[in-house]
Design a protein around this motif. Structure first.
Motif, mmCIF file in Angstrom:
data_model
loop_
_atom_site.group_PDB
_atom_site.id
_atom_site.type_symbol
_atom_site.label_atom_id
_atom_site.label_comp_id
_atom_site.label_asym_id
_atom_site.label_seq_id
_atom_site.Cartn_x
_atom_site.Cartn_y
_atom_site.Cartn_z
ATOM 1 N N ARG A 90 14.577 -3.945 9.196
ATOM 2 C CA ARG A 90 13.162 -3.578 9.251
ATOM 3 C C ARG A 90 13.026 -2.067 9.422
ATOM 4 O O ARG A 90 13.644 -1.475 10.310
ATOM 5 N N ALA A 91 12.224 -1.446 8.578
ATOM 6 C CA ALA A 91 11.988 -0.009 8.693
ATOM 7 C C ALA A 91 11.020 0.260 9.844
ATOM 8 O O ALA A 91 10.282 -0.635 10.269
ATOM 9 N N PRO A 92 10.993 1.485 10.366
ATOM 10 C CA PRO A 92 10.059 1.806 11.451
ATOM 11 C C PRO A 92 8.610 1.643 10.998
ATOM 12 O O PRO A 92 8.294 1.799 9.816
ATOM 13 N N LYS A 93 7.748 1.326 11.947
ATOM 14 C CA LYS A 93 6.323 1.206 11.645
ATOM 15 C C LYS A 93 5.651 2.577 11.601
ATOM 16 O O LYS A 93 4.461 2.697 11.300
ATOM 17 N N THR A 94 6.425 3.603 11.854
ATOM 18 C CA THR A 94 5.917 4.972 11.871
ATOM 19 C C THR A 94 5.154 5.289 10.590
ATOM 20 O O THR A 94 5.633 5.029 9.486
ATOM 21 N N GLY A 95 3.965 5.837 10.749
ATOM 22 C CA GLY A 95 3.172 6.237 9.598
ATOM 23 C C GLY A 95 2.243 5.163 9.075
ATOM 24 O O GLY A 95 1.407 5.432 8.207
ATOM 25 N N TYR A 96 2.363 3.920 9.604
ATOM 26 C CA TYR A 96 1.497 2.851 9.101
ATOM 27 C C TYR A 96 0.055 3.074 9.520
ATOM 28 O O TYR A 96 -0.242 3.403 10.664
ATOM 29 N N ASP A 172 3.558 -5.651 8.145
ATOM 30 C CA ASP A 172 4.864 -6.247 7.865
ATOM 31 C C ASP A 172 5.381 -5.749 6.519
ATOM 32 O O ASP A 172 6.555 -5.395 6.378
ATOM 33 N N ALA A 173 4.488 -5.701 5.528
ATOM 34 C CA ALA A 173 4.873 -5.188 4.213
ATOM 35 C C ALA A 173 5.297 -3.723 4.305
ATOM 36 O O ALA A 173 6.273 -3.303 3.670
ATOM 37 N N TRP A 174 4.580 -2.947 5.113
ATOM 38 C CA TRP A 174 4.892 -1.525 5.274
ATOM 39 C C TRP A 174 6.322 -1.342 5.780
ATOM 40 O O TRP A 174 7.045 -0.454 5.323
ATOM 41 N N GLN A 175 6.738 -2.196 6.714
ATOM 42 C CA GLN A 175 8.070 -2.080 7.309
ATOM 43 C C GLN A 175 9.171 -2.677 6.437
ATOM 44 O O GLN A 175 10.354 -2.543 6.758
ATOM 45 N N LYS A 176 8.774 -3.331 5.345
ATOM 46 C CA LYS A 176 9.767 -3.984 4.490
ATOM 47 C C LYS A 176 9.634 -3.557 3.036
ATOM 48 O O LYS A 176 9.850 -4.350 2.122
ATOM 49 N N GLY A 177 9.268 -2.287 2.851
ATOM 50 C CA GLY A 177 9.309 -1.724 1.512
ATOM 51 C C GLY A 177 8.023 -1.143 0.977
ATOM 52 O O GLY A 177 8.052 -0.323 0.060
ATOM 53 N N ALA A 178 6.861 -1.542 1.507
ATOM 54 C CA ALA A 178 5.596 -1.081 0.934
ATOM 55 C C ALA A 178 5.364 0.405 1.151
ATOM 56 O O ALA A 178 4.620 1.030 0.387
ATOM 57 N N GLN A 179 5.998 0.979 2.171
ATOM 58 C CA GLN A 179 5.818 2.417 2.385
ATOM 59 C C GLN A 179 6.423 3.225 1.242
ATOM 60 O O GLN A 179 6.098 4.403 1.061
ATOM 61 N N GLN A 180 7.277 2.590 0.436
ATOM 62 C CA GLN A 180 7.878 3.268 -0.707
ATOM 63 C C GLN A 180 7.046 3.113 -1.982
ATOM 64 O O GLN A 180 7.339 3.738 -2.994
ATOM 65 N N LEU A 181 6.009 2.271 -1.936
ATOM 66 C CA LEU A 181 5.137 2.085 -3.087
ATOM 67 C C LEU A 181 4.133 3.226 -3.162
ATOM 68 O O LEU A 181 3.805 3.846 -2.153
ATOM 69 N N ASP A 182 3.605 3.492 -4.362
ATOM 70 C CA ASP A 182 2.573 4.517 -4.462
ATOM 71 C C ASP A 182 1.251 3.957 -3.945
ATOM 72 O O ASP A 182 1.083 2.743 -3.771
ATOM 73 N N ALA A 183 0.309 4.851 -3.678
ATOM 74 C CA ALA A 183 -0.956 4.460 -3.049
ATOM 75 C C ALA A 183 -1.721 3.452 -3.890
ATOM 76 O O ALA A 183 -2.346 2.523 -3.355
ATOM 77 N N GLU A 184 -1.690 3.597 -5.198
ATOM 78 C CA GLU A 184 -2.432 2.696 -6.066
ATOM 79 C C GLU A 184 -1.857 1.284 -6.014
ATOM 80 O O GLU A 184 -2.597 0.297 -5.957
ATOM 81 N N THR A 185 -0.530 1.175 -6.002
ATOM 82 C CA THR A 185 0.095 -0.144 -5.932
ATOM 83 C C THR A 185 -0.159 -0.789 -4.574
ATOM 84 O O THR A 185 -0.360 -2.004 -4.483
ATOM 85 N N ARG A 186 -0.178 0.012 -3.504
ATOM 86 C CA ARG A 186 -0.491 -0.551 -2.187
ATOM 87 C C ARG A 186 -1.922 -1.084 -2.145
ATOM 88 O O ARG A 186 -2.192 -2.112 -1.515
ATOM 89 N N ILE A 241 13.421 -8.915 2.974
ATOM 90 C CA ILE A 241 13.398 -9.712 4.192
ATOM 91 C C ILE A 241 14.523 -9.214 5.087
ATOM 92 O O ILE A 241 15.463 -8.567 4.626
ATOM 93 N N THR A 242 14.423 -9.508 6.388
ATOM 94 C CA THR A 242 15.435 -9.043 7.333
ATOM 95 C C THR A 242 16.412 -10.160 7.663
ATOM 96 O O THR A 242 16.066 -11.341 7.623
ATOM 97 N N GLN A 243 17.632 -9.800 8.016
ATOM 98 C CA GLN A 243 18.623 -10.805 8.383
ATOM 99 C C GLN A 243 18.201 -11.583 9.625
ATOM 100 O O GLN A 243 18.312 -12.807 9.658
ATOM 101 N N PRO A 244 17.677 -10.895 10.687
ATOM 102 C CA PRO A 244 17.171 -11.667 11.830
ATOM 103 C C PRO A 244 16.066 -12.623 11.419
ATOM 104 O O PRO A 244 15.966 -13.732 11.929
ATOM 105 N N GLY A 245 15.223 -12.188 10.472
ATOM 106 C CA GLY A 245 14.160 -13.059 9.992
ATOM 107 C C GLY A 245 14.722 -14.296 9.327
ATOM 108 O O GLY A 245 14.234 -15.406 9.520
ATOM 109 N N CYS A 246 15.789 -14.125 8.552
ATOM 110 C CA CYS A 246 16.432 -15.267 7.903
ATOM 111 C C CYS A 246 16.945 -16.239 8.958
ATOM 112 O O CYS A 246 16.758 -17.451 8.857
ATOM 113 N N ALA A 247 17.599 -15.699 9.985
ATOM 114 C CA ALA A 247 18.169 -16.554 11.023
ATOM 115 C C ALA A 247 17.078 -17.296 11.780
ATOM 116 O O ALA A 247 17.215 -18.473 12.109
ATOM 117 N N ASP A 248 15.963 -16.592 12.054
ATOM 118 C CA ASP A 248 14.868 -17.229 12.781
ATOM 119 C C ASP A 248 14.286 -18.386 11.986
ATOM 120 O O ASP A 248 13.995 -19.450 12.529
#
Length: 254
Positions: A90-96, A172-186, A241-248
């Motif tokens: 999971r990426a940091p929530k920083t900037g969300y 949740d999306a922000w921490q799992k890749g959405a922060q890398q999307l452009d503003a229009e796609t978000r 998805i995160t590995q801990p998430g898979c296990a949970d």
């Protein structure tokens, strides 16, 4: 991982071929690999309450499409989509910030109706509108999260009884890749009918921004579809998805 998720949802191995993932019907919705061609539009407002500081009906310039007035079809296998998802930390929530996903309930499809009213119109039965867009009443029958019937009446004290949930929460999306999307796609992600459901307000508030490893609907009969939507959305926007998430999720037993 696959067997654990299926076991958590009460699906036997013999039934894996029948597990499907819904996909959006709006043909103009962009994926992360393609950016929609900007079109000249004039912002409009439709009568309605203020949501997140933005009036319902606000049109996002440069994004067009078709009205999401029909529920998504299910035609992609969840298992195939799940196996394609990348497993990362999971990426940091920083900037969300909610504003990173554009104006709340913007009219991204350009049909003149904001996304919130589009989804209310799609999911409620007997929807009544005051101007062809603003849904003033209808019945959520049933609410997918609680399997109860909820009568919706627009008003200061009653509108929150039925809320529109982002199945994959924005943070949740922000921490799992959405922060890398452009503003229009978000902005498209935040208003994609595939990721939106009209649901019981208090239950939506209880869910917050939890992922499927941390929260599943109280209505056990909807859990399989709920997880299928999560998988479909993350596959569509190339989130992970995160590995801990898979296990949970593997540890869940309905």
């Amino acid at each position: 991982m696959i067997a654990g998720i299926l076991g958590a949802l009460g699906i036997g191995a013999a039934n894996t071929a029948s597990v499907t993932t819904p996909t959006a019907t709006a043909t103009s919705t962009a994926t992360p690999s393609s950016t929609p061609t900007p079109t000249a539009t004039v912002p409009i407002n439709i009568e309605g309450e203020e949501l997140g500081g933005v009036a319902e009906g606000t049109l996002v310039e440069g994004i067009d499409g078709e009205a999401p007035r029909k529920a998504p079809d299910a035609d992609v296998k969840s298992i195939d989509a799940l196996e394609a998802l990348e497993v990362k930390g999971r990426a940091p929530k920083t900037g969300y910030d909610r504003e990173k996903f554009g104006a709340a309930w913007a009219d991204v499809d350009g049909n003149g109706c904001d996304t919130r009213n589009d989804i209310l119109y799609r999911d409620l039965t007997g929807s009544v509108t005051s101007d062809g867009c603003t849904v003033t009443s209808g019945t959520l029958d049933p609410d997918p999260y609680t399997d109860t019937v909820i009568d919706f009446v627009r008003g200061p004290a009653t509108s929150a009884d039925v809320q529109i949930d982002h199945v994959v929460a924005l943070s949740d999306a922000w921490q799992k890749g959405a922060q890398q999307l452009d503003a229009e796609t978000r902005a498209l992600f935040a208003n994609d009918p595939l990721n939106l459901l009209a649901v019981d307000g208090p239950t939506n508030q209880a869910k917050g921004d939890k992922d499927a490893a941390s929260w599943l609907p109280p209505n056990k009969g909807f859990r399989c579809e709920y997880v299928s939507i999560q998988i479909a959305v993350k596959a569509k926007y190339e989130l992970w998805i995160t590995q801990p998430g898979c296990a949970d999720v593997e540890g869940r037993r309905g």
